[in-house]
Scaffold this motif. Structure first.
Motif, PDB file in Angstrom:
ATOM      1  N   UNK A  51      -3.032  10.622  -7.280  1.00 45.74           N
ATOM      2  CA  UNK A  51      -3.425  10.346  -5.906  1.00 45.74           C
ATOM      3  C   UNK A  51      -4.712  11.056  -5.511  1.00 45.74           C
ATOM      4  N   UNK A  52      -5.250  11.871  -6.416  1.00 39.28           N
ATOM      5  CA  UNK A  52      -6.491  12.583  -6.136  1.00 39.28           C
ATOM      6  C   UNK A  52      -7.712  11.835  -6.659  1.00 39.28           C
ATOM      7  N   UNK A  71      -9.564   5.116  -4.351  1.00 36.11           N
ATOM      8  CA  UNK A  71      -8.198   4.595  -4.310  1.00 36.11           C
ATOM      9  C   UNK A  71      -8.156   3.221  -3.646  1.00 36.11           C
ATOM     10  N   UNK A  72      -8.997   3.019  -2.631  1.00 31.90           N
ATOM     11  CA  UNK A  72      -9.026   1.708  -1.989  1.00 31.90           C
ATOM     12  C   UNK A  72      -9.448   0.626  -2.984  1.00 31.90           C
ATOM     13  N   UNK A  73     -10.431   0.943  -3.817  1.00 32.10           N
ATOM     14  CA  UNK A  73     -10.879  -0.029  -4.819  1.00 32.10           C
ATOM     15  C   UNK A  73      -9.770  -0.311  -5.824  1.00 32.10           C
ATOM     16  N   UNK A  74      -9.059   0.720  -6.227  1.00 30.05           N
ATOM     17  CA  UNK A  74      -7.956   0.543  -7.164  1.00 30.05           C
ATOM     18  C   UNK A  74      -6.841  -0.294  -6.541  1.00 30.05           C
ATOM     19  N   UNK A  75      -6.581  -0.073  -5.262  1.00 26.23           N
ATOM     20  CA  UNK A  75      -5.557  -0.874  -4.598  1.00 26.23           C
ATOM     21  C   UNK A  75      -5.984  -2.331  -4.519  1.00 26.23           C
ATOM     22  N   UNK A  76      -7.255  -2.572  -4.249  1.00 28.47           N
ATOM     23  CA  UNK A  76      -7.756  -3.952  -4.221  1.00 28.47           C
ATOM     24  C   UNK A  76      -7.582  -4.613  -5.591  1.00 28.47           C
ATOM     25  N   UNK A  77      -7.843  -3.871  -6.653  1.00 25.93           N
ATOM     26  CA  UNK A  77      -7.640  -4.392  -8.005  1.00 25.93           C
ATOM     27  C   UNK A  77      -6.168  -4.708  -8.234  1.00 25.93           C
ATOM     28  N   UNK A  78      -5.301  -3.805  -7.837  1.00 30.27           N
ATOM     29  CA  UNK A  78      -3.864  -4.002  -7.995  1.00 30.27           C
ATOM     30  C   UNK A  78      -3.406  -5.266  -7.262  1.00 30.27           C
ATOM     31  N   UNK A  92       0.828  -1.202   0.000  1.00 29.32           N
ATOM     32  CA  UNK A  92       0.000   0.000   0.000  1.00 29.32           C
ATOM     33  C   UNK A  92       0.864   1.254   0.000  1.00 29.32           C
ATOM     34  N   UNK A  93       1.943   1.256   0.778  1.00 29.30           N
ATOM     35  CA  UNK A  93       2.854   2.399   0.762  1.00 29.30           C
ATOM     36  C   UNK A  93       3.439   2.609  -0.631  1.00 29.30           C
ATOM     37  N   UNK A  94       3.836   1.527  -1.263  1.00 30.26           N
ATOM     38  CA  UNK A  94       4.439   1.612  -2.601  1.00 30.26           C
ATOM     39  C   UNK A  94       3.423   2.087  -3.626  1.00 30.26           C
ATOM     40  N   UNK A  95       2.204   1.577  -3.525  1.00 27.88           N
ATOM     41  CA  UNK A  95       1.120   1.970  -4.433  1.00 27.88           C
ATOM     42  C   UNK A  95       0.819   3.454  -4.289  1.00 27.88           C
ATOM     43  N   UNK A  96       0.717   3.926  -3.064  1.00 31.44           N
ATOM     44  CA  UNK A  96       0.412   5.346  -2.834  1.00 31.44           C
ATOM     45  C   UNK A  96       1.533   6.237  -3.366  1.00 31.44           C
TER      46      UNK A  96
END
Length: 231
Positions: free
Chosen positions: A35-36, A40-47, A22-26
């Motif tokens: 980042x705007x 973003x949580x949904x995108x991270x889940x996809x990633x 998550x740190x790396x993704x952000x």
């Protein structure tokens, strides 16, 4: 002591994989100025869904780890519907962030410190970029505990390939019966090390069923390893 040395996996054994991702993704989103965006949580889940699937397929031999490092950012950019010109900066941003991420699994520092004090030779054994993994261990403050690091993209073979373990044993001047391999992956860490005759310790905090697979030891916390390896 029964063992002279301990080989320890890094991600999800020493360093906490999901917070590090998550740190790396952000950091990657900040670099490409995305980042705007909403969800973003949904995108991270996809990633994570994409990367977990591809790394799982790599464990089965479908891809090398080096190939997966390129495949999962590309699939993410495509499925997120983002323009292709963002692929390279996103990939570089994630890798840069990965090198900065170093959240330790609970008990990891204390476990390494204790085993080091007891005289065990400690080696990190991981599938990833060598320079990034060493940077992460350094930032986490645990690098001084290690005699050396064996990282797949330095060696040219990925765990569970027996050649990874054969290289590490030869380089460390150790025989298989002198080493315990500790890791969270039944495929890459446990079965991989067993191929060359090493004893194994499966780190299984989620208490997944062992089934018909075998391991020398099974632990749910890293403090249990310290207890197992009492002098």
């Amino acid at each position: 002591m029964k063992y002279k040395a301990i080989f320890v996996d890094i991600d999800d054994t020493l360093l906490d994989y999901i917070p590090c991702c998550r740190q790396s993704f952000d950091e990657a989103l900040q670099l490409i100025q995305m980042d705007h965006v909403e969800d973003i949580d949904r995108l991270f889940d996809l990633f994570m869904e994409i990367s977990n699937r591809l790394f799982s397929e790599a464990k089965q031999g479908k891809y090398t780890v080096a190939q997966v490092m390129d495949l999962y950012p590309a699939e993410f950019i495509e499925r997120a519907g983002w323009p292709q010109h963002l692929l390279e900066p996103f990939t570089q941003g994630f890798r840069q962030g990965w090198g900065n991420s170093h959240a330790l699994v609970e008990g990891a520092y204390e476990m390494l410190q204790t085993l080091h004090q007891r005289g065990y030779k400690l080696y990190a054994a991981s599938n990833s970029f060598g320079h990034l993994q060493r940077k992460r261990l350094t930032l986490a403050g645990v690098m001084p505990f290690f005699e050396g690091t064996y990282i797949s993209m330095d060696i040219g073979y990925d765990k569970p390939d027996r050649r990874f373990y054969e290289f590490a044993l030869k380089d460390a001047q150790l025989s298989a019966d002198e080493v315990l391999m500790v890791g969270d992956s039944m495929t890459t860490d446990i079965i991989g090390a067993q191929q060359v005759g090493m004893d194994t310790c499966w780190f299984n905090p989620a208490q997944r069923p062992l089934g018909e697979k075998k391991t020398t030891y099974e632990i749910q916390s890293l403090s249990q390893l310290v207890a197992i390896l009492q002098d």
